[in-house]
Design an enzyme around this catalytic site. Structure first.
Site, PDB file in Angstrom:
ATOM      1  N   LYS A   1      -9.367  -4.181   1.501  1.00 14.56           N
ATOM      2  CA  LYS A   1      -9.179  -3.665   0.149  1.00 14.56           C
ATOM      3  C   LYS A   1      -8.509  -4.670  -0.781  1.00 14.56           C
ATOM      4  CE  LYS A   1      -9.577   1.201   1.114  1.00 14.56           C
ATOM      5  NZ  LYS A   1      -9.493   1.333   2.596  1.00 14.56           N
TER       6      LYS A   1
HETATM    7  C1  LIG Z   1     -10.367   2.056   3.305  1.00 12.60           C
HETATM    8  C2  LIG Z   1     -10.656   1.609   4.681  1.00 12.60           C
HETATM    9  C3  LIG Z   1     -11.856   1.921   5.317  1.00 12.60           C
HETATM   10  C4  LIG Z   1     -12.897   2.796   4.676  1.00 12.60           C
HETATM   11  O1  LIG Z   1     -13.532   2.158   3.570  1.00 12.60           O
HETATM   12  P1  LIG Z   1     -14.337   3.048   2.514  1.00 12.60           P
HETATM   13  O2  LIG Z   1     -14.743   2.095   1.449  1.00 12.60           O
HETATM   14  O3  LIG Z   1     -13.381   4.079   2.028  1.00 12.60           O
HETATM   15  O4  LIG Z   1     -15.484   3.644   3.235  1.00 12.60           O
HETATM   16  C5  LIG Z   1     -12.090   1.419   6.581  1.00 12.60           C
HETATM   17  N1  LIG Z   1     -11.163   0.680   7.220  1.00 12.60           N
HETATM   18  C6  LIG Z   1      -9.995   0.363   6.648  1.00 12.60           C
HETATM   19  C7  LIG Z   1      -9.007  -0.430   7.419  1.00 12.60           C
HETATM   20  C8  LIG Z   1      -9.684   0.810   5.368  1.00 12.60           C
HETATM   21  O5  LIG Z   1      -8.529   0.504   4.811  1.00 12.60           O
END
Ligand SMILES: *Cc1c(COP(=O)(O)O)cnc(C)c1O
Length: 430
Positions: free
Chosen positions: A107
């Protein structure tokens, strides 16, 4: 490029307005009115280009003229200035490590891009902007880190009490400055619901300039295409890869789907889910039924009603057959996730985090019936973010990187709220 609302009851807006607004006034999500097609020469040559140059070329059509080219290029450089290595684990499975950014999860990419864009747009904005965001764990820390100290922007993060890991919690409750963490006595879906309600509350929006930093926001969502290109840069086989994406809110996989529809050669997608399996059931039955979120050890994917599901539908013009032909989905429970972490460490000396383990196990299932194919999964977080679960499953202690060591000595500061919208409203208006 203009963006329309998926609910089709709001005016079209450009990238600037979509970024500032977050969600459309009719509660829909903004969606690009056309999917740009990648240039043939670019597709031939991108493997030799720098990450920033690729990012710039990919995102430019979506941004249009809202950001000057030089500034956009700098934002792309800042967004992609860490490693995205593709690591081979078995003959047919590789791991794209997306955890080399400052908060150790994928993210960081979207959050860094979005915070710079919003900083750019707020220069000529007189009012302070409040970024309101719900987190299942990693969004909060990435957004807080991206926005820390950005002038003219205040960040308010809602997270479900007791449902994020210790390191995740410290990452979002110890920054101070323009960052506040609200600890909600409820689930991630409660947090997300409260945030959504705030965005549509006329009284709140009159008094405060609110925007979102979830993958609802196009400036968070769209740059997540970048690492699909970085992955393909490192892909050494003739046949395009199968890509398995640990999925919760479906922002990440939906960004990859957009890249594929624009022409990036990806053979097939695997939506890797935990016990929150609304999408798995959708592919099996053609019926989408949102479910209450269930707590699992891959907590960042504990989403019962994925926001970006509607964008997946939109991208494939609501054609179920097309979706089913391009995506498989699997649900991996906690037991299997733990076993996968243990087995992959034992056999391949590779330490997975629980989300990556769901990605690995799902890809394996797909490859069992498509034996000629090769693929990769996204390792979306560093195992240290879930050190208890990982060391318990593998029997191996996870060493905490020195950058995180000091975090363990800091004191958490949060404001406790019940899972009740009025309490959030009172807080925001106080
Ligand atoms: C947010 C997140 C996900 C899921 O991603 P999405 O875009 O919400 O589907 C998977 N793994 C980790 C470690 C995350 O932080």
């Amino acid at each position: 490029m203009l963006y329309y609302s998926t609910n089709k009851n709001s005016a079209k807006v450009d990238f600037r307005e979509a970024t500032i607004k977050g969600q459309a006034p009719d509660k829909g999500l903004y969606f690009p009115e056309r999917i740009p097609q990648l240039d043939k020469t670019f597709l031939k040559e991108f493997k030799n280009k720098s990450k920033a140059a690729i990012a710039f070329e990919v995102i430019k059509p979506y941004v249009g003229n809202c950001i000057a080219d030089d500034d956009l290029y700098q934002i792309c450089e800042h967004t992609s200035n860490f490693d995205f290595p593709l690591v081979k684990i078995t003959d047919s499975i590789s791991s794209l490590e997306l955890f080399h950014g400052p908060t150790l999860a994928f993210k960081d990419v979207g959050a860094r891009f979005m915070s710079r864009c919003l900083g750019y747009f707020s220069k000529d904005n007189k009012r302070e902007i409040t970024v309101l965001v719900a987190t299942s764990g990693d969004t909060g820390s990435a957004v807080a880190n991206g926005f820390l100290g950005v002038e003219g922007v205040k960040v308010v993060i809602l997270y479900p009490s007791g449902k994020v890991s210790k390191i995740q919690e410290l990452q979002l409750t110890t920054l101070g400055q323009n960052i506040t963490a609200l600890e909600v006595q409820g689930t991630f879906d409660d947090c997300q619901q409260m945030v959504k309600q705030a965005f549509t509350d006329a009284e709140v929006n009159e008094k405060i300039f609110l925007t979102s930093a979830n993958s609802i926001n196009v400036a968070r969502w769209l740059p997540q295409q970048f690492y699909y290109f970085f992955a393909l840069q490192q892909w050494r086989h003739d046949e395009p890869p199968i890509i398995s994406v640990p999925s919760g809110n479906f922002g990440n996989i939906c960004a990859g789907l957009i890249a594929a529809v624009s022409g990036l050669p990806i053979k097939h997608f695997v939506a890797a889910c935990n016990n929150n399996n609304a999408f798995v059931n959708f592919l099996a039955t053609e019926n989408f039924v949102a479910q209450p979120a269930v707590a699992t050890i891959s907590n960042a994917m504990d989403v019962g009603n994925p926001s970006n599901f509607v964008r997946v539908l939109e991208l494939f013009t609501h054609d179920f057959k097309k979706i089913k032909n391009f995506i498989n989905a699997y649900s991996i429970d906690d037991n299997e996730t733990r076993k996968t972490m243990a087995r992959v460490f034992e056999q391949h000396h590779y330490l997975l985090d629980p989300h990556g383990a769901v990605g690995f196990a799902s890809l394996e299932k797909y490859l069992q019936v498509h034996v000629e194919s090769k693929g990769m999964f996204f390792e979306t977080a560093h195992p240290v973010k879930f050190e208890n679960v990982v060391s318990e499953a593998t029997g191996v202690p996870v060493t905490i990187p020195s950058a995180l060591q000091q975090l363990l000595h800091l004191h958490k500061t949060s404001v406790s709220l019940n899972a009740n919208y009025q309490e959030l409203k009172d807080y925001l208006l106080a």
